[in-house]
Design an enzyme around this catalytic site. Structure first.
Site, PDB file in Angstrom:
ATOM      1  N   HIS B 223      36.805  50.502  30.739  1.00 16.37           N
ATOM      2  CA  HIS B 223      37.677  50.743  29.586  1.00 16.37           C
ATOM      3  C   HIS B 223      37.947  52.228  29.348  1.00 16.37           C
ATOM      4  O   HIS B 223      39.099  52.616  29.190  1.00 16.37           O
ATOM      5  CB  HIS B 223      37.209  50.045  28.317  1.00 16.37           C
ATOM      6  CG  HIS B 223      38.289  50.110  27.297  1.00 16.37           C
ATOM      7  ND1 HIS B 223      39.432  49.345  27.385  1.00 16.37           N
ATOM      8  CD2 HIS B 223      38.492  50.939  26.256  1.00 16.37           C
ATOM      9  CE1 HIS B 223      40.260  49.683  26.415  1.00 16.37           C
ATOM     10  NE2 HIS B 223      39.721  50.638  25.719  1.00 16.37           N
ATOM     11  N   TYR B 227      41.401  55.254  29.093  1.00 17.41           N
ATOM     12  CA  TYR B 227      41.645  56.438  28.262  1.00 17.41           C
ATOM     13  C   TYR B 227      41.676  57.708  29.104  1.00 17.41           C
ATOM     14  O   TYR B 227      42.340  58.681  28.735  1.00 17.41           O
ATOM     15  CB  TYR B 227      40.634  56.499  27.104  1.00 17.41           C
ATOM     16  CG  TYR B 227      41.086  55.524  26.065  1.00 17.41           C
ATOM     17  CD1 TYR B 227      42.063  55.889  25.151  1.00 17.41           C
ATOM     18  CD2 TYR B 227      40.660  54.210  26.078  1.00 17.41           C
ATOM     19  CE1 TYR B 227      42.571  54.986  24.259  1.00 17.41           C
ATOM     20  CE2 TYR B 227      41.160  53.283  25.189  1.00 17.41           C
ATOM     21  CZ  TYR B 227      42.123  53.683  24.282  1.00 17.41           C
ATOM     22  OH  TYR B 227      42.650  52.781  23.399  1.00 17.41           O
ATOM     23  N   PHE B 375      48.573  45.749  31.038  1.00 17.91           N
ATOM     24  CA  PHE B 375      48.248  47.082  31.581  1.00 17.91           C
ATOM     25  C   PHE B 375      49.372  47.652  32.448  1.00 17.91           C
ATOM     26  O   PHE B 375      49.341  48.843  32.773  1.00 17.91           O
ATOM     27  CB  PHE B 375      46.857  47.128  32.235  1.00 17.91           C
ATOM     28  CG  PHE B 375      46.657  46.301  33.467  1.00 17.91           C
ATOM     29  CD1 PHE B 375      47.263  46.632  34.666  1.00 17.91           C
ATOM     30  CD2 PHE B 375      45.816  45.191  33.434  1.00 17.91           C
ATOM     31  CE1 PHE B 375      47.051  45.878  35.797  1.00 17.91           C
ATOM     32  CE2 PHE B 375      45.596  44.421  34.565  1.00 17.91           C
ATOM     33  CZ  PHE B 375      46.225  44.766  35.758  1.00 17.91           C
ATOM     34  N   HIS B 376      50.377  46.819  32.751  1.00 16.08           N
ATOM     35  CA  HIS B 376      51.564  47.426  33.367  1.00 16.08           C
ATOM     36  C   HIS B 376      52.435  48.116  32.315  1.00 16.08           C
ATOM     37  O   HIS B 376      53.272  48.943  32.664  1.00 16.08           O
ATOM     38  CB  HIS B 376      52.355  46.392  34.171  1.00 16.08           C
ATOM     39  CG  HIS B 376      51.792  46.213  35.553  1.00 16.08           C
ATOM     40  ND1 HIS B 376      50.729  45.385  35.832  1.00 16.08           N
ATOM     41  CD2 HIS B 376      52.106  46.808  36.739  1.00 16.08           C
ATOM     42  CE1 HIS B 376      50.431  45.461  37.124  1.00 16.08           C
ATOM     43  NE2 HIS B 376      51.250  46.319  37.692  1.00 16.08           N
ATOM     44  N   ARG B 439      45.961  35.378  36.396  1.00 18.09           N
ATOM     45  CA  ARG B 439      46.145  36.653  37.081  1.00 18.09           C
ATOM     46  C   ARG B 439      45.343  36.604  38.388  1.00 18.09           C
ATOM     47  O   ARG B 439      44.613  35.647  38.633  1.00 18.09           O
ATOM     48  CB  ARG B 439      45.671  37.808  36.195  1.00 18.09           C
ATOM     49  CG  ARG B 439      44.188  37.770  35.887  1.00 18.09           C
ATOM     50  CD  ARG B 439      43.758  38.820  34.894  1.00 18.09           C
ATOM     51  NE  ARG B 439      43.727  40.156  35.484  1.00 18.09           N
ATOM     52  CZ  ARG B 439      42.989  41.171  34.987  1.00 18.09           C
ATOM     53  NH1 ARG B 439      42.247  40.994  33.927  1.00 18.09           N
ATOM     54  NH2 ARG B 439      43.026  42.356  35.544  1.00 18.09           N
ATOM     55  N   ARG B 440      45.487  37.623  39.193  1.00 17.30           N
ATOM     56  CA  ARG B 440      44.684  37.857  40.403  1.00 17.30           C
ATOM     57  C   ARG B 440      44.862  36.799  41.492  1.00 17.30           C
ATOM     58  O   ARG B 440      44.114  36.795  42.453  1.00 17.30           O
ATOM     59  CB  ARG B 440      43.176  37.903  40.081  1.00 17.30           C
ATOM     60  CG  ARG B 440      42.750  39.039  39.199  1.00 17.30           C
ATOM     61  CD  ARG B 440      41.231  39.148  39.226  1.00 17.30           C
ATOM     62  NE  ARG B 440      40.754  40.275  38.470  1.00 17.30           N
ATOM     63  CZ  ARG B 440      40.141  40.190  37.281  1.00 17.30           C
ATOM     64  NH1 ARG B 440      39.942  38.997  36.742  1.00 17.30           N
ATOM     65  NH2 ARG B 440      39.733  41.263  36.670  1.00 17.30           N
TER      66      ARG B 440
END
Lengths: 52, 549
Positions: B223, B227, B375-376, B439-440
């Site tokens: 995580h 940042y 996250f895209h 996903r994945r």
């Protein structure tokens, strides 16, 4: 005639200054942002409840 | 400010540029892998020569999530620190190069094992999927190289402080140091899992691995990694964009405070990636959910500061009305336009992040392609568009060239192409995720199950978006190649903004690293100690390694 004109100029300057420092657009923008976050969250929350 | 150099020293520029070249090579290769993935998932295309979907998925994740970002960030930060705190000493620059080569050798090693099909474990490399030991070794070198560069930055910062007693560090230097402190603290987790668990396990020294501990250590790193990507984008927003538009930083102290809050609250929150993980009690998940929501504060501070910077500038140019200031912004300048579009995309990205982290509500989206869509938006739009916008002045500044009007126009087009492509791809990922699409995973109709058939139109939309995004990658590569090698010679400014009202004392108080690092460690200990002991004391037997590809 001279006096009112002087007063008008003063008022204009004051208005200009207010405009220069006003952040009312920022306030409106952060509120819109907050509402968007709440709307998105509540939408998925109801989906969550619906699927329980 | 007296010693502030206007131009990055030529030798430091070379170091920064080397990082940026590797970053854009990674973008080319990783972007191609991304295009292939979306085509495979549309169900209309199969990879030739028996290439596995999971090999290109791992290539995409590692090259773009780890290599592009880390190299660009360290290159950008070296340039920013050299620009605002003065030219590096020979020793600092030497260690900067050692860091660069260590990371590059690590990247090449990792890429070799991925591309030869020996490490299709995705970029999260979750145990019990087991890669070749060379994959873990390569990643270790990337991390160790970044540590060396981090320490080189700290040494330079310490020298600046010594030479400027009683003065606050320049804002960009302060921000780069904060980001490297964050990186050093969080990479300890990934170093621990790789060196203590995964390497000995992949070498056959131990048979079994504690899966929960390895995943927890990964997310302790994973995580804050987000940042680590985001803070350099914020450096551009806070300290560069005001200068690009001709305005001032709304508040220097607010910017510094936001960075310190990110340092505190981006690390002790990894459990929000493990909300459906058995073996962690709901109480400790809840504690970390609360800490996660604390990150909302500096995020909204940043949103406020950006709006305020834009409005103050617009009004100084005579804008009236509630939103009249928007018209005064330099929409034709790609250095502003690309990061601004990145900021806009951060609004749905942030809203999605709050949903993901909302404890029980995570069940709606967990392990669905919604998360990939999320996250895209964050890294692949907000961060990447800001990096592109920064590269449009940074690369010519470092290469001694200038951006032509034609290239600026192409950069505007590139930004629009990216925004359109990502709206298609990420938007359809979000919707398909809400319908349960995982996903994945490679294309499958799951035995023609009606639910899986519902996802296919969205997967085709993702392929359309992916194709448009690949055009965007080609455009940005054309622009960067031009700026690095072919643009007309000349001087390009490295824009660094000034604060509207400098508050030297407040800024100086922010240089209190003992306190900030102390609070950071305390928060990590509070959030992790008890559940981590529990994971070890009540551990199941552990798992053997699996190679499922």
């Amino acid at each position: 005639m001279a006096k009112p004109e002087l007063q008008r100029t003063k008022t204009n300057t004051k208005k200009m200054k207010e405009h220069d420092t006003s952040l009312k657009g920022t306030l409106a923008s952060v509120f819109l942002l907050g509402f968007f976050i709440i709307f998105s969250w509540v939408s998925v929350y109801f989906l969550f409840l619906h699927r329980l | 400010m007296m010693n502030e150099t206007v131009k990055v020293d030529r030798r430091d520029a070379k170091l920064a540029l080397a990082h940026i070249y590797v970053a854009f090579i990674a973008l080319a290769l990783g972007g191609l892998a991304g295009l292939l993935q979306t085509l495979v998932r549309s169900g209309k295309f199969q990879l030739p020569a028996g290439i596995s979907y999971y090999t290109i998925l791992t290539t995409h994740g590692v090259l773009l999530g780890l290599v592009l970002t880390t190299f660009f960030i360290i290159g950008f930060q070296f340039a920013a620190v050299s620009r605002t705190s003065g030219t590096f000493s020979n020793r600092v620059r030497f260690w900067g190069w050692v860091g660069f080569w260590t990371m590059t050798i690590g990247t090449a090693t990792t890429a070799f094992f991925i591309l030869t099909g020996q490490a299709s474990v995705l970029y999260t490399f979750y145990a019990p999927l087991q890669a070749h030991a060379g994959f873990y070794l390569g990643l270790t070198l990337v991390v160790v190289g970044s540590w060396i560069s981090g320490f080189a930055t700290f040494v330079h910062y310490a020298r600046w402080k010594k030479e400027h007693p009683g003065k606050a560090s320049p804002l960009l230097t302060f921000m780069a140091v904060t980001n490297m402190v964050l990186w050093l603290v969080c990479t300890l987790g990934v170093a621990a899992t790789v060196l203590i668990q995964l390497l000995p396990w992949s070498l056959g020294i131990v048979d079994r691995v504690n899966v929960l501990v390895s995943r927890t250590l990964f997310w302790y790193f994973g995580h804050p990694l987000v940042y680590f990507w985001l803070l350099p984008a914020y450096m551009v927003w806070y300290a560069v964009i005001p200068k690009v538009i001709g305005g001032k930083i709304f508040s220097d102290s607010l910017a510094r405070l936001a960075f310190i809050l990110f340092l505190f609250f981006s690390i002790p929150v990894g459990f929000h990636h493990q909300l459906l993980e058995p073996g962690i009690t709901p109480f400790w998940k809840y504690v970390q959910v609360v800490l996660t929501f604390m990150v909302v504060i500096p995020s909204l501070m940043t949103a406020f500061a950006m709006f305020a910077t834009f409005e103050a500038y617009g009004r100084s140019k005579g804008a009236t009305g509630l939103f009249g200031w928007l018209r005064k912004l330099p929409w034709g300048d790609a250095r502003f336009f690309a990061p601004f579009v990145g900021m806009l995309f951060f609004i749905p990205a942030g809203a999605g992040g709050i949903i993901n982290a909302s404890h029980q509500m995570d069940q709606v989206v967990h392990n669905t392609i919604w998360v990939t869509g999320h996250f895209h938006l964050t890294v692949a739009t907000t961060v990447v568009l800001t990096f592109f916008g920064a590269a449009y002045w940074l690369v010519p500044h470092l290469s001694g060239r200038v951006m032509t009007k034609a290239m600026n126009r192409l950069a505007i087009i590139q930004t629009v192409v990216w925004a359109v492509g990502m709206s298609f791809m990420s938007g359809s990922m979000h919707f398909a995720g809400l319908l349960g699409a995982p996903r994945r995973s490679a294309f499958s109709t799951y035995g023609n199950s009606p639910q899986a058939l519902e996802w296919i139109p969205y997967q085709i939309a993702q392929a359309v978006g992916g194709t448009i995004l690949f055009i965007g990658i080609i455009l940005v590569l054309v622009i960067i190649t031009n700026l690095a090698f072919f643009a007309p010679k000349g001087e390009t400014e490295f824009p660094v903004a000034e604060a509207a009202e400098p508050q030297e004392r407040a800024a100086l108080a922010m240089d209190n690293w003992k306190l900030w690092i102390g609070i950071t460690i305390a928060l990590i200990l509070i959030a992790y100690t008890v559940p981590f002991i529990d994971m070890i004391q009540n551990a199941p037997p552990g798992s053997k390694g699996y190679k499922l590809w």
